[in-house]
Design a protein around this motif. Structure first.
Motif, PDB file in Angstrom:
ATOM      1  N   ASN A  58      18.584  56.633  12.774  1.00  0.00           N
ATOM      2  CA  ASN A  58      18.186  56.730  11.192  1.00  0.00           C
ATOM      3  C   ASN A  58      17.172  55.981  10.579  1.00  0.00           C
ATOM      4  N   VAL A  59      16.060  56.620  10.249  1.00  0.00           N
ATOM      5  CA  VAL A  59      14.616  56.019   9.765  1.00  0.00           C
ATOM      6  C   VAL A  59      14.390  56.622   8.223  1.00  0.00           C
ATOM      7  N   GLN A  60      14.978  55.109   7.426  1.00  0.00           N
ATOM      8  CA  GLN A  60      14.447  55.572   6.100  1.00  0.00           C
ATOM      9  C   GLN A  60      13.561  55.767   5.139  1.00  0.00           C
ATOM     10  N   ASN A  84      19.080  54.677  21.083  1.00  0.00           N
ATOM     11  CA  ASN A  84      20.557  54.543  20.184  1.00  0.00           C
ATOM     12  C   ASN A  84      21.435  53.900  19.039  1.00  0.00           C
ATOM     13  N   ASP A  85      22.194  55.057  18.201  1.00  0.00           N
ATOM     14  CA  ASP A  85      22.888  54.986  17.169  1.00  0.00           C
ATOM     15  C   ASP A  85      22.285  53.929  15.983  1.00  0.00           C
ATOM     16  N   VAL A  86      20.265  53.144  15.801  1.00  0.00           N
ATOM     17  CA  VAL A  86      20.720  52.202  15.296  1.00  0.00           C
ATOM     18  C   VAL A  86      19.894  52.881  13.303  1.00  0.00           C
ATOM     19  N   THR A  87      19.981  51.715  12.523  1.00  0.00           N
ATOM     20  CA  THR A  87      19.755  52.164  11.598  1.00  0.00           C
ATOM     21  C   THR A  87      18.707  51.358  10.641  1.00  0.00           C
ATOM     22  N   ILE A  88      17.435  52.386  10.733  1.00  0.00           N
ATOM     23  CA  ILE A  88      15.879  51.501   9.802  1.00  0.00           C
ATOM     24  C   ILE A  88      15.723  51.347   8.605  1.00  0.00           C
ATOM     25  N   GLY A  89      16.206  50.279   7.909  1.00  0.00           N
ATOM     26  CA  GLY A  89      16.353  50.649   6.542  1.00  0.00           C
ATOM     27  C   GLY A  89      15.105  51.065   5.935  1.00  0.00           C
ATOM     28  N   ALA A 109      11.996  44.985   6.033  1.00  0.00           N
ATOM     29  CA  ALA A 109      11.794  44.370   7.368  1.00  0.00           C
ATOM     30  C   ALA A 109      10.375  44.209   8.301  1.00  0.00           C
ATOM     31  N   ILE A 110       9.752  43.087   8.975  1.00  0.00           N
ATOM     32  CA  ILE A 110       8.519  43.671   9.861  1.00  0.00           C
ATOM     33  C   ILE A 110       9.201  43.626  11.349  1.00  0.00           C
ATOM     34  N   VAL A 111       8.604  44.256  12.615  1.00  0.00           N
ATOM     35  CA  VAL A 111       9.614  43.831  13.800  1.00  0.00           C
ATOM     36  C   VAL A 111       7.746  43.832  14.826  1.00  0.00           C
ATOM     37  N   LEU A 112       7.032  42.766  14.765  1.00  0.00           N
ATOM     38  CA  LEU A 112       5.927  43.286  15.593  1.00  0.00           C
ATOM     39  C   LEU A 112       5.621  43.292  17.517  1.00  0.00           C
ATOM     40  N   MET A 122      21.417  42.388  13.920  1.00  0.00           N
ATOM     41  CA  MET A 122      21.530  42.809  12.169  1.00  0.00           C
ATOM     42  C   MET A 122      20.037  42.175  12.248  1.00  0.00           C
ATOM     43  N   ILE A 123      19.138  42.467  11.146  1.00  0.00           N
ATOM     44  CA  ILE A 123      18.132  42.263  11.205  1.00  0.00           C
ATOM     45  C   ILE A 123      18.219  42.202   9.040  1.00  0.00           C
TER      46      ILE A 123
END
Length: 182
Positions: A58-60, A84-89, A109-112, A122-123
């Motif tokens: 899910n991409v929120q 798979n099974d990733v939660t993007i806040g 959060a920011i991931v570059l 968990m980030i």
């Protein structure tokens, strides 16, 4: 206007039972796996490289997904690969990175570019993952730039899957119950 848009003849490829909110914009070379969900106001541009989103991910709301172009110094560029099974806040920015399975990326959060997030991570909300950083499996990371805070406990590891499962149920509800009003 449709949430899905073609770019240079390449259009998003969507798996089965995927929910994509009509306010989102997905352009170009994007693949989304079965049972995933894209929530309101997500912007994803697979224009100068590709984006791959796995199953049950899910991409929120308000998140931005992008890539880095291919060039002489970096012939492959940096695609965006989400497992798979990733939660993007909410309001997360992901740019040309790799996120493996059962990861939770906290709100804002920011991931570059060229960062790799291993399985079961968990980030924390508002964290910054710098270019090329590798986050090892099994830990909570927080801060700007992120630092390894501590190992995940058993409840937190279980929550990673539970969060993804909850969003699979949420998207089923939306697929069956949302009515667009004019």
């Amino acid at each position: 206007m449709s949430a899905l848009r073609s770019y240079k003849g390449i259009k998003p490829q969507i798996g089965q039972r995927v929910y994509i909110d009509s306010s989102s914009v997905l352009v170009g070379d994007i693949k989304i796996g079965d049972d995933s969900s894209i929530w309101p106001l997500v912007a994803a541009r697979g224009d100068v490289n590709h984006i791959h989103i796995g199953q049950r991910t899910n991409v929120q709301d308000g998140s931005v997904l992008h890539v880095t172009h291919k060039n002489h110094a970096n012939p492959q560029g940096y695609p965006l690969i989400i497992g798979n099974d990733v939660t993007i806040g909410h309001k997360v920015m992901l740019h040309g990175c790799i996120i493996k399975d059962r990861v939770l990326v906290g709100m804002g959060a920011i991931v570059l570019d060229a960062a790799t997030i291993e399985e079961e991570v968990m980030i924390g909300a508002g964290s910054l993952v710098p270019p090329g950083k590798v986050l090892k499996s099994g830990y909570l990371y927080v801060g700007s730039p992120v630092k390894q805070a501590r190992p995940l406990n058993d409840q937190e590891r279980a929550f990673l899957q539970k969060s993804a499962d909850n969003y699979v149920q949420n998207k089923e509800d939306y697929l069956n119950q949302v009515e667009v009003l004019n």
